[in-house]
Scaffold this motif. Structure first.
Motif, mmCIF file in Angstrom:
data_model
loop_
_atom_site.group_PDB
_atom_site.id
_atom_site.type_symbol
_atom_site.label_atom_id
_atom_site.label_comp_id
_atom_site.label_asym_id
_atom_site.label_seq_id
_atom_site.Cartn_x
_atom_site.Cartn_y
_atom_site.Cartn_z
ATOM 1 N N GLY A 182 0.833 -1.202 0.000
ATOM 2 C CA GLY A 182 0.000 0.000 0.000
ATOM 3 C C GLY A 182 0.861 1.242 0.000
ATOM 4 N N ILE A 183 0.265 2.328 -0.455
ATOM 5 C CA ILE A 183 0.946 3.623 -0.488
ATOM 6 C C ILE A 183 -0.112 4.701 -0.308
ATOM 7 C CG2 ILE A 183 0.831 3.798 -3.023
ATOM 8 C CD1 ILE A 183 3.716 5.102 -2.821
ATOM 9 N N VAL A 184 0.252 5.768 0.359
ATOM 10 C CA VAL A 184 -0.691 6.867 0.564
ATOM 11 C C VAL A 184 0.029 8.197 0.388
ATOM 12 C CG1 VAL A 184 -0.386 6.972 3.088
ATOM 13 C CG2 VAL A 184 -2.497 7.805 2.056
ATOM 14 N N LEU A 185 -0.618 9.092 -0.329
ATOM 15 C CA LEU A 185 -0.194 10.482 -0.444
ATOM 16 C C LEU A 185 -1.069 11.264 0.517
ATOM 17 C CD1 LEU A 185 1.180 12.970 -1.730
ATOM 18 C CD2 LEU A 185 -0.586 12.863 -3.517
ATOM 19 N N ARG A 186 -0.459 11.824 1.550
ATOM 20 C CA ARG A 186 -1.214 12.590 2.552
ATOM 21 C C ARG A 186 -1.406 14.015 2.044
ATOM 22 N NH1 ARG A 186 2.990 9.834 5.266
ATOM 23 N NH2 ARG A 186 2.180 7.936 6.230
ATOM 24 N N HIS A 187 -2.621 14.514 2.149
ATOM 25 C CA HIS A 187 -2.931 15.837 1.628
ATOM 26 C C HIS A 187 -2.694 16.947 2.623
ATOM 27 C CE1 HIS A 187 -5.707 14.026 -1.665
ATOM 28 N NE2 HIS A 187 -4.544 13.447 -1.591
ATOM 29 N N ILE A 188 -2.608 16.615 3.892
ATOM 30 C CA ILE A 188 -2.314 17.591 4.933
ATOM 31 C C ILE A 188 -0.895 17.294 5.416
ATOM 32 C CG2 ILE A 188 -3.004 18.503 7.175
ATOM 33 C CD1 ILE A 188 -5.086 18.924 4.934
ATOM 34 N N PHE A 189 -0.008 18.269 5.302
ATOM 35 C CA PHE A 189 1.393 18.058 5.650
ATOM 36 C C PHE A 189 1.564 17.908 7.154
ATOM 37 C CE2 PHE A 189 5.609 19.718 6.801
ATOM 38 C CZ PHE A 189 6.381 18.740 6.191
ATOM 39 N N ASP A 190 2.311 16.904 7.542
ATOM 40 C CA ASP A 190 2.695 16.677 8.931
ATOM 41 C C ASP A 190 4.186 16.374 8.929
ATOM 42 O OD1 ASP A 190 3.330 15.559 11.435
ATOM 43 O OD2 ASP A 190 1.325 14.733 11.679
ATOM 44 N N ASP A 191 4.952 17.256 9.541
ATOM 45 C CA ASP A 191 6.407 17.147 9.556
ATOM 46 C C ASP A 191 6.899 15.847 10.199
ATOM 47 O OD1 ASP A 191 9.011 18.533 9.089
ATOM 48 O OD2 ASP A 191 9.129 18.368 11.281
ATOM 49 N N LYS A 192 6.056 15.213 11.025
ATOM 50 C CA LYS A 192 6.473 14.006 11.732
ATOM 51 C C LYS A 192 6.252 12.726 10.940
ATOM 52 C CE LYS A 192 5.829 16.083 16.183
ATOM 53 N NZ LYS A 192 4.803 16.628 16.992
ATOM 54 N N ILE A 193 5.413 12.779 9.894
ATOM 55 C CA ILE A 193 5.160 11.565 9.105
ATOM 56 C C ILE A 193 5.398 11.765 7.612
ATOM 57 C CG2 ILE A 193 3.577 10.532 10.766
ATOM 58 C CD1 ILE A 193 1.262 11.453 8.994
ATOM 59 N N GLY A 194 5.523 12.989 7.164
ATOM 60 C CA GLY A 194 5.817 13.260 5.764
ATOM 61 C C GLY A 194 4.593 13.192 4.867
ATOM 62 N N HIS A 195 4.829 13.386 3.590
ATOM 63 C CA HIS A 195 3.760 13.411 2.591
ATOM 64 C C HIS A 195 3.327 12.028 2.122
ATOM 65 C CE1 HIS A 195 5.343 17.577 1.884
ATOM 66 N NE2 HIS A 195 4.053 17.822 1.747
ATOM 67 N N ILE A 196 4.259 11.081 2.061
ATOM 68 C CA ILE A 196 3.967 9.769 1.476
ATOM 69 C C ILE A 196 4.474 8.675 2.409
ATOM 70 C CG2 ILE A 196 4.433 8.203 -0.464
ATOM 71 C CD1 ILE A 196 4.725 10.694 -2.250
ATOM 72 N N GLY A 197 3.638 7.651 2.585
ATOM 73 C CA GLY A 197 4.045 6.457 3.321
ATOM 74 C C GLY A 197 3.734 5.239 2.471
ATOM 75 N N TYR A 198 4.554 4.219 2.558
ATOM 76 C CA TYR A 198 4.338 3.025 1.738
ATOM 77 C C TYR A 198 4.901 1.803 2.430
ATOM 78 C CZ TYR A 198 9.190 3.988 0.521
ATOM 79 O OH TYR A 198 10.532 4.245 0.590
ATOM 80 N N GLY A 199 4.434 0.657 2.000
ATOM 81 C CA GLY A 199 4.958 -0.606 2.492
ATOM 82 C C GLY A 199 4.663 -1.714 1.500
ATOM 83 N N ILE A 200 5.587 -2.630 1.381
ATOM 84 C CA ILE A 200 5.454 -3.793 0.499
ATOM 85 C C ILE A 200 5.520 -5.041 1.372
ATOM 86 C CG2 ILE A 200 6.447 -5.066 -1.444
ATOM 87 C CD1 ILE A 200 5.433 -2.274 -2.212
ATOM 88 N N ARG A 201 4.563 -5.943 1.173
ATOM 89 C CA ARG A 201 4.553 -7.164 1.979
ATOM 90 C C ARG A 201 5.844 -7.946 1.770
ATOM 91 N NH1 ARG A 201 -0.101 -11.027 -0.441
ATOM 92 N NH2 ARG A 201 0.791 -12.495 1.026
ATOM 93 N N PRO A 202 6.304 -8.653 2.786
ATOM 94 C CA PRO A 202 7.588 -9.348 2.684
ATOM 95 C C PRO A 202 7.738 -10.256 1.461
ATOM 96 C CG PRO A 202 6.897 -9.292 4.962
ATOM 97 C CD PRO A 202 5.755 -8.716 4.151
ATOM 98 N N LEU A 203 6.694 -11.002 1.089
ATOM 99 C CA LEU A 203 6.807 -11.923 -0.043
ATOM 100 C C LEU A 203 6.933 -11.221 -1.402
ATOM 101 C CD1 LEU A 203 4.277 -14.726 0.976
ATOM 102 C CD2 LEU A 203 6.783 -14.828 1.007
ATOM 103 N N ALA A 204 6.663 -9.919 -1.456
ATOM 104 C CA ALA A 204 6.698 -9.197 -2.734
ATOM 105 C C ALA A 204 7.865 -8.219 -2.829
ATOM 106 C CB ALA A 204 5.379 -8.452 -2.937
ATOM 107 N N ARG A 205 8.742 -8.226 -1.862
ATOM 108 C CA ARG A 205 9.859 -7.276 -1.861
ATOM 109 C C ARG A 205 10.937 -7.668 -2.867
ATOM 110 N NH1 ARG A 205 9.858 -6.652 4.695
ATOM 111 N NH2 ARG A 205 7.898 -5.475 4.753
ATOM 112 N N ARG A 206 11.788 -6.691 -3.155
ATOM 113 C CA ARG A 206 12.943 -6.858 -4.049
ATOM 114 C C ARG A 206 12.532 -7.013 -5.511
ATOM 115 N NH1 ARG A 206 17.626 -7.297 -1.359
ATOM 116 N NH2 ARG A 206 18.620 -8.296 -3.124
ATOM 117 N N ARG A 207 11.364 -6.447 -5.853
ATOM 118 C CA ARG A 207 10.884 -6.476 -7.242
ATOM 119 C C ARG A 207 10.779 -5.077 -7.834
ATOM 120 N NH1 ARG A 207 5.308 -9.406 -7.433
ATOM 121 N NH2 ARG A 207 5.427 -8.400 -9.444
ATOM 122 N N GLY A 208 11.115 -4.043 -7.053
ATOM 123 C CA GLY A 208 11.006 -2.672 -7.531
ATOM 124 C C GLY A 208 9.612 -2.088 -7.384
#
Length: 173
Positions: free
Chosen positions: A83-109
């Motif tokens: 999953g990935i999210v673009l946050r529309h309200i800026f928060d200096d503590k979490i940034g604009h974008i957060g993302y994560g890739i499940r372990p079985l799908a990593r290292r694929r770009g």
């Protein structure tokens, strides 16, 4: 071929498989999953998905709700890979974008690809000229993902949950 899709109840079983791949805890960055969210029951999952989609940016105007953003699931062949999210309200503590890739799908770009897509949305939809992205200081893979997308390290800070690296990515016009 992976695609970014809005959260949907049609992918309930696939989402649970993705979550279970991570194991217990709330470390699935990019999903907006909270400690009190019931995603196991069909009704709880539907309510959670409805809340995510309700807060999605549609009309060209940012919503004042601090949870407002553009959540997307990374899906391929009916499987939720992350999953990935673009946050529309800026928060200096979490940034604009957060993302994560499940372990079985990593290292694929997948993270680099999804981040590139969301950078385009940050520029086109929100009109941002740069975004802040954070990653845990010891998460070398995430740091490389951010750097591949033009991230310039500002420095590190301790957020209370441990040190994080802070990167800015300029969005060329």
């Amino acid at each position: 071929m992976p695609e970014l899709v809005l959260p949907t109840v049609r992918l309930h079983a696939a989402f649970l498989e993705c979550r279970d791949d991570w194991g217990p805890g709330l470390h699935e960055d990019g999903f907006g999953l909270g400690a009190d969210d019931d995603v196991d029951s069909p009704g709880g999952f539907a309510a959670w998905v409805h809340q995510l989609v309700r807060l999605t940016h549609w009309a060209g105007e940012p919503c004042p709700d601090e949870k407002h953003g553009s959540p997307r699931w990374i899906v391929e062949d009916g499987e939720v890979l992350g999953g990935i999210v673009l946050r529309h309200i800026f928060d200096d503590k979490i940034g604009h974008i957060g993302y994560g890739i499940r372990p079985l799908a990593r290292r694929r770009g997948l993270a680099s690809w999804a981040l590139g897509e969301m950078l385009g949305e940050a520029r086109a939809v929100l009109g941002l000229d740069r975004v802040l992205i954070l990653c845990l200081a010891d998460n070398v893979a995430s740091a490389r993902t951010i750097e591949r997308n033009g991230g310039v390290l500002e420095g590190s800070r301790d957020t209370g949950d441990g040190p994080v690296r802070r990167y800015w990515i300029a969005l060329d016009r």
